[in-house]
Write an enzyme that holds these catalytic residues in place. Structure first.
Site, PDB file in Angstrom:
ATOM      1  N   ASP A 167      -2.810   6.643   1.000  1.00  0.00           N
ATOM      2  CA  ASP A 167      -2.942   7.829   1.847  1.00  0.00           C
ATOM      3  C   ASP A 167      -2.149   7.689   3.147  1.00  0.00           C
ATOM      4  OD1 ASP A 167      -4.499  10.297   2.754  1.00  0.00           O
ATOM      5  OD2 ASP A 167      -5.079   8.838   4.284  1.00  0.00           O
ATOM      6  N   ARG A 176      -0.250  -1.478  -7.012  1.00  0.00           N
ATOM      7  CA  ARG A 176      -0.437  -1.841  -8.421  1.00  0.00           C
ATOM      8  C   ARG A 176       0.042  -0.765  -9.393  1.00  0.00           C
ATOM      9  NH1 ARG A 176      -6.605  -2.932  -7.647  1.00  0.00           N
ATOM     10  NH2 ARG A 176      -6.150  -0.984  -6.582  1.00  0.00           N
ATOM     11  N   GLY A 215       0.850  -1.202   0.000  1.00  0.00           N
ATOM     12  CA  GLY A 215       0.000   0.000   0.000  1.00  0.00           C
ATOM     13  C   GLY A 215       0.878   1.242   0.000  1.00  0.00           C
ATOM     14  N   LYS A 240     -12.496  19.552  18.355  1.00  0.00           N
ATOM     15  CA  LYS A 240     -11.605  18.395  18.235  1.00  0.00           C
ATOM     16  C   LYS A 240     -10.777  18.303  19.516  1.00  0.00           C
ATOM     17  CE  LYS A 240      -8.746  15.306  16.465  1.00  0.00           C
ATOM     18  NZ  LYS A 240      -9.147  13.913  16.464  1.00  0.00           N
ATOM     19  N   GLU A 299     -14.579  14.789  17.694  1.00  0.00           N
ATOM     20  CA  GLU A 299     -14.041  15.265  16.409  1.00  0.00           C
ATOM     21  C   GLU A 299     -14.960  16.332  15.829  1.00  0.00           C
ATOM     22  OE1 GLU A 299     -11.774  12.519  13.916  1.00  0.00           O
ATOM     23  OE2 GLU A 299     -13.161  11.009  14.692  1.00  0.00           O
ATOM     24  N   ASP A 339     -15.429   2.034  14.816  1.00  0.00           N
ATOM     25  CA  ASP A 339     -14.267   2.836  14.412  1.00  0.00           C
ATOM     26  C   ASP A 339     -13.465   3.342  15.611  1.00  0.00           C
ATOM     27  OD1 ASP A 339     -12.694   4.233  12.420  1.00  0.00           O
ATOM     28  OD2 ASP A 339     -13.676   6.092  13.029  1.00  0.00           O
ATOM     29  N   LYS A 379      -5.547  -0.869  11.361  1.00  0.00           N
ATOM     30  CA  LYS A 379      -6.960  -1.086  11.668  1.00  0.00           C
ATOM     31  C   LYS A 379      -7.770  -0.951  10.388  1.00  0.00           C
ATOM     32  CE  LYS A 379      -9.551   2.075  13.119  1.00  0.00           C
ATOM     33  NZ  LYS A 379     -10.276   3.267  13.556  1.00  0.00           N
ATOM     34  N   HIS A 385      -9.778   2.259  20.204  1.00  0.00           N
ATOM     35  CA  HIS A 385      -9.146   3.331  20.990  1.00  0.00           C
ATOM     36  C   HIS A 385      -9.762   3.477  22.394  1.00  0.00           C
ATOM     37  CE1 HIS A 385      -7.598   4.110  17.098  1.00  0.00           C
ATOM     38  NE2 HIS A 385      -8.604   4.817  16.638  1.00  0.00           N
ATOM     39  N   ASP A 412      -2.655   0.638  17.148  1.00  0.00           N
ATOM     40  CA  ASP A 412      -3.739   1.490  17.634  1.00  0.00           C
ATOM     41  C   ASP A 412      -3.044   2.807  17.913  1.00  0.00           C
ATOM     42  OD1 ASP A 412      -5.385   3.029  19.359  1.00  0.00           O
ATOM     43  OD2 ASP A 412      -6.578   1.242  19.750  1.00  0.00           O
ATOM     44  N   HIS A 413      -3.211   3.781  17.018  1.00  0.00           N
ATOM     45  CA  HIS A 413      -2.337   4.955  17.113  1.00  0.00           C
ATOM     46  C   HIS A 413      -2.564   5.754  18.400  1.00  0.00           C
ATOM     47  CE1 HIS A 413      -5.801   7.085  15.379  1.00  0.00           C
ATOM     48  NE2 HIS A 413      -5.250   8.209  15.762  1.00  0.00           N
ATOM     49  N   VAL A 442      -0.944  -7.691  -5.063  1.00  0.00           N
ATOM     50  CA  VAL A 442      -0.578  -8.628  -3.980  1.00  0.00           C
ATOM     51  C   VAL A 442      -1.251  -9.994  -4.099  1.00  0.00           C
ATOM     52  CG1 VAL A 442       0.006  -6.867  -2.272  1.00  0.00           C
ATOM     53  CG2 VAL A 442      -2.346  -7.720  -2.399  1.00  0.00           C
TER      54      VAL A 442
HETATM   55  N1  LIG Z   1      -5.486   6.724   5.848  1.00  0.00           N
HETATM   56  C1  LIG Z   1      -5.563   6.775   7.172  1.00  0.00           C
HETATM   57  O1  LIG Z   1      -5.468   7.833   7.813  1.00  0.00           O
HETATM   58  C2  LIG Z   1      -5.772   5.518   7.945  1.00  0.00           C
HETATM   59  C3  LIG Z   1      -5.800   4.287   7.318  1.00  0.00           C
HETATM   60  N2  LIG Z   1      -5.954   3.157   8.046  1.00  0.00           N
HETATM   61  C4  LIG Z   1      -5.961   1.849   7.411  1.00  0.00           C
HETATM   62  O2  LIG Z   1      -4.786   1.697   6.638  1.00  0.00           O
HETATM   63  C5  LIG Z   1      -5.058   0.918   5.478  1.00  0.00           C
HETATM   64  C6  LIG Z   1      -4.682   1.740   4.243  1.00  0.00           C
HETATM   65  O3  LIG Z   1      -5.449   2.914   4.248  1.00  0.00           O
HETATM   66  P1  LIG Z   1      -5.231   4.075   3.190  1.00  0.00           P
HETATM   67  O4  LIG Z   1      -3.797   4.299   2.940  1.00  0.00           O
HETATM   68  O5  LIG Z   1      -6.058   5.194   3.662  1.00  0.00           O
HETATM   69  O6  LIG Z   1      -5.914   3.448   1.894  1.00  0.00           O
HETATM   70  P2  LIG Z   1      -5.698   3.854   0.373  1.00  0.00           P
HETATM   71  O7  LIG Z   1      -6.927   3.426  -0.336  1.00  0.00           O
HETATM   72  O8  LIG Z   1      -5.225   5.241   0.242  1.00  0.00           O
HETATM   73  O9  LIG Z   1      -4.509   2.902  -0.064  1.00  0.00           O
HETATM   74  C7  LIG Z   1      -4.684   1.535  -0.343  1.00  0.00           C
HETATM   75  C8  LIG Z   1      -3.399   1.021  -0.964  1.00  0.00           C
HETATM   76  O10 LIG Z   1      -3.570  -0.325  -1.333  1.00  0.00           O
HETATM   77  C9  LIG Z   1      -3.066  -0.494  -2.680  1.00  0.00           C
HETATM   78  N3  LIG Z   1      -3.756  -1.623  -3.284  1.00  0.00           N
HETATM   79  C10 LIG Z   1      -5.096  -1.820  -3.385  1.00  0.00           C
HETATM   80  N4  LIG Z   1      -5.352  -3.011  -3.962  1.00  0.00           N
HETATM   81  C11 LIG Z   1      -4.145  -3.573  -4.206  1.00  0.00           C
HETATM   82  C12 LIG Z   1      -3.745  -4.814  -4.759  1.00  0.00           C
HETATM   83  N5  LIG Z   1      -4.630  -5.724  -5.174  1.00  0.00           N
HETATM   84  N6  LIG Z   1      -2.421  -5.072  -4.833  1.00  0.00           N
HETATM   85  C13 LIG Z   1      -1.512  -4.170  -4.414  1.00  0.00           C
HETATM   86  N7  LIG Z   1      -1.828  -2.993  -3.881  1.00  0.00           N
HETATM   87  C14 LIG Z   1      -3.124  -2.701  -3.777  1.00  0.00           C
HETATM   88  C15 LIG Z   1      -3.361   0.847  -3.320  1.00  0.00           C
HETATM   89  O11 LIG Z   1      -2.532   1.130  -4.408  1.00  0.00           O
HETATM   90  P3  LIG Z   1      -2.883   0.839  -5.951  1.00  0.00           P
HETATM   91  O12 LIG Z   1      -4.252   1.367  -6.186  1.00  0.00           O
HETATM   92  O13 LIG Z   1      -1.799   1.575  -6.669  1.00  0.00           O
HETATM   93  O14 LIG Z   1      -2.779  -0.622  -6.097  1.00  0.00           O
HETATM   94  C16 LIG Z   1      -2.971   1.785  -2.180  1.00  0.00           C
HETATM   95  O15 LIG Z   1      -1.574   1.957  -2.127  1.00  0.00           O
HETATM   96  C17 LIG Z   1      -6.546   0.559   5.560  1.00  0.00           C
HETATM   97  O16 LIG Z   1      -6.653  -0.684   6.211  1.00  0.00           O
HETATM   98  C18 LIG Z   1      -7.125   1.651   6.454  1.00  0.00           C
HETATM   99  O17 LIG Z   1      -8.281   1.240   7.131  1.00  0.00           O
HETATM  100  C19 LIG Z   1      -6.074   3.205   9.414  1.00  0.00           C
HETATM  101  C20 LIG Z   1      -6.059   4.386  10.083  1.00  0.00           C
HETATM  102  C21 LIG Z   1      -5.917   5.642   9.416  1.00  0.00           C
HETATM  103  O1  LIG Z   2      -8.749   5.693  14.055  1.00  0.00           O
HETATM  104  C1  LIG Z   2      -9.323   6.723  13.765  1.00  0.00           C
HETATM  105  O2  LIG Z   2      -8.947   7.858  14.389  1.00  0.00           O
HETATM  106  C2  LIG Z   2      -9.249   9.119  13.820  1.00  0.00           C
HETATM  107  C3  LIG Z   2      -9.036  10.143  14.940  1.00  0.00           C
HETATM  108  O3  LIG Z   2      -7.698  10.105  15.343  1.00  0.00           O
HETATM  109  P1  LIG Z   2      -7.023  11.366  16.022  1.00  0.00           P
HETATM  110  O4  LIG Z   2      -5.641  10.924  16.325  1.00  0.00           O
HETATM  111  O5  LIG Z   2      -7.086  12.487  15.024  1.00  0.00           O
HETATM  112  O6  LIG Z   2      -7.827  11.686  17.231  1.00  0.00           O
HETATM  113  C4  LIG Z   2     -10.647   9.169  13.273  1.00  0.00           C
HETATM  114  O7  LIG Z   2     -10.862  10.396  12.591  1.00  0.00           O
HETATM  115  C5  LIG Z   2     -10.873   8.024  12.320  1.00  0.00           C
HETATM  116  O8  LIG Z   2     -12.244   8.008  11.908  1.00  0.00           O
HETATM  117  C6  LIG Z   2     -10.550   6.716  12.970  1.00  0.00           C
HETATM  118  O9  LIG Z   2     -10.532   5.690  11.997  1.00  0.00           O
END
Ligand SMILES: NC(=O)C1=CN([C@@H]2O[C@H](COP(=O)(O)OP(=O)(O)OC[C@H]3O[C@@H](n4cnc5c(N)ncnc54)[C@H](OP(=O)(O)O)[C@@H]3O)[C@@H](O)[C@H]2O)C=CC1
Ligand SMILES: O=C1O[C@H](COP(=O)(O)O)[C@@H](O)[C@H](O)[C@H]1O
Length: 492
Positions: free
Chosen positions: A17, A47, A13, A342, A217, A236, A149, A241, A178-179, A87
């Site tokens: 994000d 990908r 990944g 917040k 929030e 969530d 998570k 948390h 668990d951040h 993957v």
């Molecule tokens: N973003 C956040 O703030 C938070 C995220 N999380 C968790 O972290 C995880 C990732 O979240 P986030 O980064 O936001 O998600 P995104 O959707 O931004 O990223 C998902 C990633 O997975 C890759 N991907 C998807 N399918 C495939 C595949 N079949 N093979 C290889 N790569 C693949 C995508 O790249 P591509 O499309 O190029 O393949 C991308 O890099 C999730 O489980 C989310 O719940 C938890 C807390 C906070």
């Molecule tokens: O895990 C999560 O936490 C955020 C809030 O985190 P914080 O560190 O900014 O307090 C929340 O917005 C999100 O929905 C949840 O998945």
């Protein structure tokens, strides 16, 4: 002795994000502080058909807000390698193994591997399985997997996920993020509890009236709408948390301040959560969903949210712990989106003195009569510090009492320089210290508690929307406490 840590990070990944907003900046901070030096490399996989050069640009962009030295950033980015693949495709892992071995030799990584699964959990099983079957795990160094998570959707799905992971990794190789456990003031809970005699002796049902945990929030679901609409506030924020914070507040003193001993006490606390019957869920848990207000759309009108969604964007509940220390003490918890502000805070409300000797006729003219309860507040964010509310004599003639407040905030410079949660947790994972990660039994007991509530809610249609953005949720949340003769310490 050098503080340098040696490892190959493989980030699944790597284009996502989380990787760009949290992981790359955190790794850079570890690099700036010398925890990562010459002997580390990062493989980013996803990908998208990116080149290493493009990947380096992405890494550089992700560090823009840090205002760092350009040469340092360039040197850091040169440790990053991109591999494009799906993957689910076994061939991917053959190339990944080859690249891993090349980088191991090139950077002297001693077989130390950290696999960061920054992807949707439905991929965790297949990734773990391929890492084992394609011999990507090493025998000469450590192999650790960091999981994001959500860890499951309920107990059953969490168990399936755990079984998939533990078919490849031992429990002590699994680091479940668990951040909140990486936050300064959450880590401070143990310091104030077990480092100060004044608290530990009062930390029980003889002296504490109730405890309140608020994770509030101001924003809505933002870019994570699809995930959130399938989750809701209970899953969530409460399952992970809030119950983690609750376990740190309520656990007994560990024999030693070590990962294993802390885990033993946290599990005992979570096992003691009183499971509710369906009827008790209705009485003790409140859910909410925000309405429209001015420019703010109601939840059901947000982008990518189902127009008839019954997802909870707010939850408040009363949690009881059936053990010797906590029997009879309500733990009120609440969290939600689009609330007044917040912030995260914990309020420990003590019982009032048994006898109020100041509430006497002779003093009636200028006495306040009432003694307010002492409240210890742990401010987690945005302010980091403690407040203690006490009763004291009013200055001047007569003998009236008045509530006063002792405040301590961490120095703002120290707070600004203190590591962000992900940086701390990555550092811990490099050190092989999983104290601030969640262990399987903690996850399991938390889901079992939450599943009963979610099931009741799924079977009963709510009357949504039921709260206005910018407030602290529906009126029923206040009534939950009022019924017990209590009130939220923080009111909007
Ligand atoms: N973003 C956040 O703030 C938070 C995220 N999380 C968790 O972290 C995880 C990732 O979240 P986030 O980064 O936001 O998600 P995104 O959707 O931004 O990223 C998902 C990633 O997975 C890759 N991907 C998807 N399918 C495939 C595949 N079949 N093979 C290889 N790569 C693949 C995508 O790249 P591509 O499309 O190029 O393949 C991308 O890099 C999730 O489980 C989310 O719940 C938890 C807390 C906070
Ligand atoms: O895990 C999560 O936490 C955020 C809030 O985190 P914080 O560190 O900014 O307090 C929340 O917005 C999100 O929905 C949840 O998945």
């Amino acid at each position: 002795m050098s503080k340098e840590k040696i490892a190959l990070f493989t980030i699944f990944g790597g284009t996502g994000d989380l990787a760009q907003r949290k992981l790359y900046p955190s790794l850079f901070k570890l690099y700036q502080k010398g925890y990562l030096q010459d002997h580390f490399a990062v493989i980013g996989t996803a990908r998208r058909p990116w080149t290493d050069e493009h990947y380096h640009e992405i890494i550089t962009d992700s560090l823009a807000s840090l205002d760092a030295d350009a040469e340092k950033v360039k040197a850091f980015a040169s440790h990053f390698y991109y591999q494009s693949h799906d993957v689910t495709d076994a061939q991917h892992y053959v190339t990944l193994k080859r690249l891993s071995e090349t980088l191991d030799a090139q950077y002297g990584l001693q077989g130390n591997r950290i696999f960061y699964l920054a992807m949707a959990p439905n991929f965790f099983g297949t990734i773990a399985q391929h890492l084992k079957s394609e011999n990507i795990l090493t025998n000469n160094g450590f192999n650790r997997v960091i999981i994001e998570k959500p860890f499951g959707h309920d107990f059953e799905s969490a168990k399936v996920l755990n079984d998939e992971l533990t078919a490849t990794f031992d429990e002590n190789q699994v680091y479940r993020i668990d951040h909140y456990l990486g936050k300064e003031m959450i880590q401070n809970i143990s310091a104030i509890r077990f480092g100060n005699n004044i608290w530990e002796f009062l930390w029980n049902n003889r002296y504490i009236s109730n405890v309140q945990i608020t994770l509030s929030e101001k924003l809505g679901v933002e870019e994570r709408a699809v995930y959130y609409d399938n989750s809701g506030a209970l899953r969530d924020m409460v399952q992970n948390h809030i119950l983690q914070i609750l376990s740190l507040l309520t656990m007994d003193q560990p024999v030693e301040f070590t990962e294993n001993d802390i885990n033993i006490e946290k599990v005992k606390a979570l096992r003691s959560l009183r499971p509710y019957t369906p009827a008790e869920v209705a009485d003790n848990f409140v859910r909410g969903q925000y309405a429209a207000d001015g420019d703010i759309k109601d939840y059901r009108s947000e982008d990518k949210i189902s127009p008839d969604s019954n997802t909870d964007t707010f939850v408040a509940g009363k949690v009881m712990i059936d053990n010797f220390r906590w029997s009879g003490v309500p733990f009120y918890v609440r969290t939600g989106k689009r609330l007044a502000d917040k912030f995260t805070r914990i309020d420990v409300v003590f019982k009032r003195p048994i006898v109020n000797i100041f509430n006497h006729d002779n003093n009636a003219s200028d006495s306040t009569n009432e003694l307010a309860p002492n409240v210890l507040t742990i401010n987690v964010e945005p302010t980091e510090g403690f407040e203690l509310r006490m009763n004291a004599k009013c200055v001047g003639q007569g003998f009236a009492t008045t509530p006063i407040q002792l405040d301590y905030d961490h120095d703002s410079e120290a707070t600004a320089n203190s590591p962000e949660a992900y940086e701390r947790l990555l550092h811990d994972a490099l050190n092989g210290d999983a104290t601030n990660f969640t262990h399987w039994q903690e996850v399991a007991y938390s889901w079992k508690f939450v599943d009963v509530i979610q099931k009741y809610w799924d079977e009963h249609t709510p009357d949504f929307p039921n709260y206005r953005p910018g407030t602290m949720g529906p009126a029923a949340s206040d009534e939950l406490l009022k019924r017990d003769g209590n009130e939220w310490v923080y009111k909007e």
